[in-house]
Design an enzyme around this catalytic site. Structure first.
Site, short mmCIF file in Angstrom:
data_model
loop_
_atom_site.label_atom_id
_atom_site.label_comp_id
_atom_site.label_asym_id
_atom_site.label_seq_id
_atom_site.Cartn_x
_atom_site.Cartn_y
_atom_site.Cartn_z
CB VAL A 81 0.92 10.02 1.82
CG1 VAL A 81 1.93 10.80 2.64
CG2 VAL A 81 0.71 10.70 0.47
CD GLU B 206 -8.16 12.70 16.01
OE1 GLU B 206 -8.24 13.33 14.94
OE2 GLU B 206 -7.72 11.54 16.10
CE1 TYR B 207 -13.33 11.37 14.75
CE2 TYR B 207 -15.73 11.47 14.80
CZ TYR B 207 -14.55 11.14 14.14
OH TYR B 207 -14.62 10.59 12.89
CB SER C 184 -2.34 7.66 16.38
OG SER C 184 -2.83 8.99 16.50
CG HIS D 10 -5.97 7.87 19.63
ND1 HIS D 10 -6.25 8.39 18.38
CD2 HIS D 10 -4.88 8.55 20.07
CE1 HIS D 10 -5.39 9.35 18.10
NE2 HIS D 10 -4.54 9.46 19.10
CG ASN D 11 -9.05 7.59 15.70
OD1 ASN D 11 -7.94 7.66 16.20
ND2 ASN D 11 -9.23 7.27 14.44
CE LYS E 63 -5.09 5.63 15.10
NZ LYS E 63 -6.16 6.04 14.21
CG ASN F 280 -7.97 4.24 11.38
OD1 ASN F 280 -7.36 3.92 12.40
ND2 ASN F 280 -7.96 5.47 10.91
CG ASN G 224 0.28 0.23 -4.66
OD1 ASN G 224 -0.03 0.69 -3.56
ND2 ASN G 224 -0.48 0.41 -5.74
N GLY H 109 0.83 -1.20 0.00
CA GLY H 109 0.00 0.00 0.00
C GLY H 109 0.86 1.24 0.00
#
Length: 409
Positions: free
Chosen positions: A14, A192-193, A130, A188-189, A185, A104, A34, A11
């Site tokens: 970026v 974050e929200y 993250s 964690h998100n 994770k 994710n 890829n 993959g």
């Protein structure tokens, strides 16, 4: 073909490219692959030029280049693509080899995949990563779970590339069995929200309540970032408020007031409802994003229901202190609710979560890293990334400042 690589990564978006470059920087030989193999050649000719990174044009070639036990990391879109690659990898790998999902993914999927891969004699790791693109390149927070027997084989690589805090401790450790890594994770998100919504509400009270300008709010967030609120999200808010468009106006005023979401915040709320754990702050943050996306309805409603703007008659300095204290207290509540949820999940799914270890992993590299965490490299570029990811509008089009920021990324 002589095995010579320590790990392969599939993959080349970026995030995947940056993780590969990070591994290369730390002395690991990586095979890049890829599905669209032309991207492999482009990567080797550009971003990976002059490195020890090896390209593969088939999964069989990739597998032949790997030392045993083979370690293959997937950085592909969560969902069916992960299952498809697992099936393809099972055809070229052998018992004892390790498949790693760094996307994710929903934790339930990771639990299912762990059992399936183990039934075929291989090991599986589902890990949260993250820190975004810059974290991947210079040191993310990594939250691995899955097959415990896989941890000794991925630990040297993961802990080498992870963010480091002041005492040199890597922001990566084993989280737990099955889907535990992706669950942590996910939470964690969710936190974050909540953090982002709290900052938005503080901004709203300063802008519409006190009538502060973007420059004045920049100074407030600058001061806050030197104390207990010192964190990545406060830091980029400070920088964003100081950013000007090409006409000299605050760029923040030209950002379309709608927010999207990738699903992890929603998953956090759904899980809390399944287990009866009230994570009210995170839930309201998710719903606030849903409301923000209803732009047309909000515009129509604003023409019927005129918003009142009462003049603030108190002491602005005192109110700024109150806003700061309310923000700090609310952040504590958000974290507490997140840990309540993880504790309930550990009991329900039989995970041996190390809550203290999770807190240490969140000191650096990740989006919710805060005071006493590691330094976050390339902070100003992260700020530009945040701006670019928003729908920036100037006279109905992206401004040249926005286009320039996008070009740099």
């Amino acid at each position: 073909m002589e095995p010579q690589a320590d790990i392969a990564l599939i993959g080349l978006a970026v995030m995947g490219q940056n993780l590969i470059l990070n591994m290369n920087d730390h002395g690991f030989t990586v095979v890049a692959y890829n599905r669209t193999v032309s991207k492999v050649d482009d990567f080797l000719a550009n971003e990976a030029k002059g490195t020890n990174i090896i390209g593969a044009h088939s999964l069989a070639e990739m597998a032949a280049l790997l030392k045993r036990p083979r370690r293959v990391m997937l950085m592909v879109k969560a969902g069916p693509a992960v299952d498809e690659f697992i099936e393809q990898l099972l055809a070229v790998l052998e018992p004892g080899d390790i498949i790693i999902d760094g996307g994710n993914s929903l934790f339930d999927d990771t639990t299912r995949r762990t059992g399936y891969v183990e039934s075929r004699g291989l090991l599986y790791v589902g890990t949260g990563v993250s820190g975004g693109e810059e974290g991947a390149r210079h040191g993310p927070s990594i939250m691995p779970g899955g097959s415990p027997a896989a941890w000794p084989h991925v630990k040297p690589i993961f802990q080498a590339i992870a963010a480091k805090v002041a005492d040199g401790v890597p922001c990566c450790d084993w989280v737990g069995e099955g889907g535990a890594g992706h669950y942590v994770k996910m939470v964690h998100n969710g936190i974050e929200y909540g953090d982002m919504q709290l900052i938005c509400e503080a901004y709203h009270m300063m802008k519409d309540g006190l009538g502060l300008s973007a420059d004045e709010m920049h100074e407030v967030f600058k001061e806050w970032n030197t104390g207990d609120l010192d964190s990545y999200l406060i830091e980029i808010t400070r920088d964003i408020l100081a950013t000007k468009d090409e006409d000299g106006a605050p760029l923040v005023d030209k950002i379309l007031d709608t927010a999207g979401q990738k699903g992890t915040g929603k998953w956090t709320v759904i899980s809390s409802q399944d287990m009866g754990i009230p994570i009210t702050l995170i839930a309201e943050a998710v719903y606030a994003r849903c409301v923000s996306a209803m732009k047309a309805q909000r515009v129509a409603a604003s023409k019927v229901f005129k918003a009142g703007r009462p003049k603030f008659a108190g002491d602005p300095a005192r109110w700024l202190v109150d806003i700061r204290n309310a923000l700090y207290a609310s952040k504590i509540i958000s974290y507490a609710q997140g840990y309540m949820l993880m504790r309930a999940a550990a009991a329900q799914y039989g995970w041996n979560l190390n809550n203290g270890g999770i807190a240490l992993m969140w000191r650096g590299g990740c989006i919710i890293r805060s005071r006493s965490s590691a330094t976050s490299p390339r902070r100003s570029r992260r700020t530009r990334s945040w701006i670019t990811c928003c729908s920036i509008r100037s006279s109905g089009k992206r401004s040249s400042a926005a286009r320039e920021a996008g070009a740099r990324w």
